[in-house]
Design a protein around this motif. Structure first.
Motif, PDB file in Angstrom:
ATOM      1  N   SER A 156       7.783  11.607 -23.977  1.00  0.00           N
ATOM      2  CA  SER A 156       9.056  11.925 -23.333  1.00  0.00           C
ATOM      3  C   SER A 156       8.881  12.020 -21.830  1.00  0.00           C
ATOM      4  O   SER A 156       9.763  11.657 -21.075  1.00  0.00           O
ATOM      5  CB  SER A 156       9.641  13.216 -23.893  1.00  0.00           C
ATOM      6  N   ASN A 157       7.715  12.504 -21.361  1.00  0.00           N
ATOM      7  CA  ASN A 157       7.474  12.540 -19.920  1.00  0.00           C
ATOM      8  C   ASN A 157       7.223  11.157 -19.359  1.00  0.00           C
ATOM      9  O   ASN A 157       7.652  10.830 -18.259  1.00  0.00           O
ATOM     10  CB  ASN A 157       6.284  13.451 -19.588  1.00  0.00           C
ATOM     11  N   ALA A 158       6.528  10.310 -20.115  1.00  0.00           N
ATOM     12  CA  ALA A 158       6.193   8.979 -19.623  1.00  0.00           C
ATOM     13  C   ALA A 158       7.433   8.087 -19.521  1.00  0.00           C
ATOM     14  O   ALA A 158       7.559   7.290 -18.606  1.00  0.00           O
ATOM     15  CB  ALA A 158       5.158   8.337 -20.531  1.00  0.00           C
ATOM     16  N   PHE A 159       8.356   8.233 -20.444  1.00  0.00           N
ATOM     17  CA  PHE A 159       9.523   7.366 -20.461  1.00  0.00           C
ATOM     18  C   PHE A 159      10.800   8.081 -20.019  1.00  0.00           C
ATOM     19  O   PHE A 159      11.881   7.596 -20.211  1.00  0.00           O
ATOM     20  CB  PHE A 159       9.737   6.781 -21.869  1.00  0.00           C
ATOM     21  N   GLY A 160      10.641   9.232 -19.412  1.00  0.00           N
ATOM     22  CA  GLY A 160      11.787  10.002 -18.959  1.00  0.00           C
ATOM     23  C   GLY A 160      12.357   9.443 -17.669  1.00  0.00           C
ATOM     24  O   GLY A 160      12.100   8.328 -17.260  1.00  0.00           O
ATOM     25  N   SER A 161      13.156  10.244 -16.988  1.00  0.00           N
ATOM     26  CA  SER A 161      13.776   9.814 -15.753  1.00  0.00           C
ATOM     27  C   SER A 161      12.731   9.588 -14.687  1.00  0.00           C
ATOM     28  O   SER A 161      11.749  10.310 -14.583  1.00  0.00           O
ATOM     29  CB  SER A 161      14.794  10.841 -15.280  1.00  0.00           C
ATOM     30  N   ARG A 162      12.945   8.558 -13.880  1.00  0.00           N
ATOM     31  CA  ARG A 162      11.992   8.185 -12.841  1.00  0.00           C
ATOM     32  C   ARG A 162      12.549   8.591 -11.488  1.00  0.00           C
ATOM     33  O   ARG A 162      13.669   8.230 -11.142  1.00  0.00           O
ATOM     34  CB  ARG A 162      11.760   6.685 -12.876  1.00  0.00           C
ATOM     35  N   GLU A 163      11.760   9.316 -10.742  1.00  0.00           N
ATOM     36  CA  GLU A 163      12.185   9.730  -9.410  1.00  0.00           C
ATOM     37  C   GLU A 163      11.814   8.661  -8.403  1.00  0.00           C
ATOM     38  O   GLU A 163      10.782   8.038  -8.498  1.00  0.00           O
ATOM     39  CB  GLU A 163      11.504  11.037  -9.021  1.00  0.00           C
ATOM     40  N   ALA A 164      12.687   8.466  -7.430  1.00  0.00           N
ATOM     41  CA  ALA A 164      12.404   7.433  -6.403  1.00  0.00           C
ATOM     42  C   ALA A 164      11.750   8.035  -5.203  1.00  0.00           C
ATOM     43  O   ALA A 164      11.744   9.154  -4.915  1.00  0.00           O
ATOM     44  CB  ALA A 164      13.691   6.744  -5.989  1.00  0.00           C
ATOM     45  N   TRP A 183       0.841  -1.202   0.000  1.00  0.00           N
ATOM     46  CA  TRP A 183       0.000   0.000   0.000  1.00  0.00           C
ATOM     47  C   TRP A 183       0.876   1.253   0.000  1.00  0.00           C
ATOM     48  O   TRP A 183       0.596   2.204  -0.722  1.00  0.00           O
ATOM     49  CB  TRP A 183      -0.918   0.001   1.222  1.00  0.00           C
ATOM     50  N   TRP A 184       1.931   1.265   0.789  1.00  0.00           N
ATOM     51  CA  TRP A 184       2.810   2.433   0.859  1.00  0.00           C
ATOM     52  C   TRP A 184       3.519   2.664  -0.476  1.00  0.00           C
ATOM     53  O   TRP A 184       3.667   3.809  -0.919  1.00  0.00           O
ATOM     54  CB  TRP A 184       3.823   2.263   1.984  1.00  0.00           C
ATOM     55  N   GLU A 185       3.960   1.598  -1.123  1.00  0.00           N
ATOM     56  CA  GLU A 185       4.604   1.725  -2.433  1.00  0.00           C
ATOM     57  C   GLU A 185       3.624   2.293  -3.454  1.00  0.00           C
ATOM     58  O   GLU A 185       3.971   3.156  -4.262  1.00  0.00           O
ATOM     59  CB  GLU A 185       5.133   0.363  -2.892  1.00  0.00           C
ATOM     60  N   ALA A 186       2.380   1.804  -3.433  1.00  0.00           N
ATOM     61  CA  ALA A 186       1.366   2.331  -4.349  1.00  0.00           C
ATOM     62  C   ALA A 186       1.086   3.797  -4.066  1.00  0.00           C
ATOM     63  O   ALA A 186       0.903   4.596  -4.992  1.00  0.00           O
ATOM     64  CB  ALA A 186       0.079   1.519  -4.231  1.00  0.00           C
ATOM     65  N   ARG A 187       1.081   4.189  -2.811  1.00  0.00           N
ATOM     66  CA  ARG A 187       0.851   5.594  -2.438  1.00  0.00           C
ATOM     67  C   ARG A 187       1.985   6.485  -2.970  1.00  0.00           C
ATOM     68  O   ARG A 187       1.738   7.565  -3.485  1.00  0.00           O
ATOM     69  CB  ARG A 187       0.755   5.710  -0.922  1.00  0.00           C
ATOM     70  N   LYS A 188       3.221   5.999  -2.854  1.00  0.00           N
ATOM     71  CA  LYS A 188       4.357   6.781  -3.380  1.00  0.00           C
ATOM     72  C   LYS A 188       4.266   6.914  -4.900  1.00  0.00           C
ATOM     73  O   LYS A 188       4.496   7.996  -5.442  1.00  0.00           O
ATOM     74  CB  LYS A 188       5.678   6.120  -2.998  1.00  0.00           C
ATOM     75  N   LEU A 189       3.931   5.817  -5.578  1.00  0.00           N
ATOM     76  CA  LEU A 189       3.819   5.876  -7.036  1.00  0.00           C
ATOM     77  C   LEU A 189       2.676   6.787  -7.472  1.00  0.00           C
ATOM     78  O   LEU A 189       2.798   7.504  -8.470  1.00  0.00           O
ATOM     79  CB  LEU A 189       3.620   4.469  -7.605  1.00  0.00           C
ATOM     80  N   TRP A 190       1.572   6.782  -6.733  1.00  0.00           N
ATOM     81  CA  TRP A 190       0.448   7.661  -7.049  1.00  0.00           C
ATOM     82  C   TRP A 190       0.863   9.118  -6.875  1.00  0.00           C
ATOM     83  O   TRP A 190       0.471   9.984  -7.663  1.00  0.00           O
ATOM     84  CB  TRP A 190      -0.749   7.326  -6.169  1.00  0.00           C
ATOM     85  N   GLY A 191       1.647   9.404  -5.850  1.00  0.00           N
ATOM     86  CA  GLY A 191       2.142  10.769  -5.648  1.00  0.00           C
ATOM     87  C   GLY A 191       3.050  11.219  -6.781  1.00  0.00           C
ATOM     88  O   GLY A 191       2.957  12.356  -7.252  1.00  0.00           O
ATOM     89  N   VAL A 192       3.927  10.322  -7.235  1.00  0.00           N
ATOM     90  CA  VAL A 192       4.804  10.652  -8.365  1.00  0.00           C
ATOM     91  C   VAL A 192       3.967  10.903  -9.618  1.00  0.00           C
ATOM     92  O   VAL A 192       4.234  11.839 -10.380  1.00  0.00           O
ATOM     93  CB  VAL A 192       5.836   9.520  -8.599  1.00  0.00           C
TER      94      VAL A 192
END
Length: 82
Positions: free
Chosen positions: A74-82, A32-41
């Motif tokens: 370009s936004n979808a496949f750009g750099s991914r923030e952790a 759940w926490w991982e999904a919450r972080k990904l939703w925030g990103v």
């Protein structure tokens, strides 16, 4: 008269079950926490993307309609923030 049942077996099963459920609950919370972080990103990227789209003048879309699609890719496949 009922036969006496030793309570040690029930106690042992209860302890093992509580440990198992505790680990299972922790795993669910981690997912759940991982999904919450990904939703925030995703929310941040969406806001950034909409801001970038507002910077384009309307004539760019009329001249080259693929600009918005290229920018989205370009936004979808750009750099991914952790």
């Amino acid at each position: 008269r009922f036969p006496e049942i030793p309570l040690v077996g029930f106690t042992l099963i209860g302890v093992v079950l509580s440990i198992f459920l505790g680990f299972k609950n922790t795993a669910c919370y981690d997912r759940w926490w991982e999904a919450r972080k990904l939703w925030g990103v995703l929310a941040v990227i969406t806001c950034t993307f909409s801001g970038c789209l507002q910077m384009f003048p309307p004539t760019v879309a009329e001249v080259n309609p693929g600009v918005y699609q290229l920018h989205a890719q370009s936004n979808a496949f750009g750099s991914r923030e952790a």
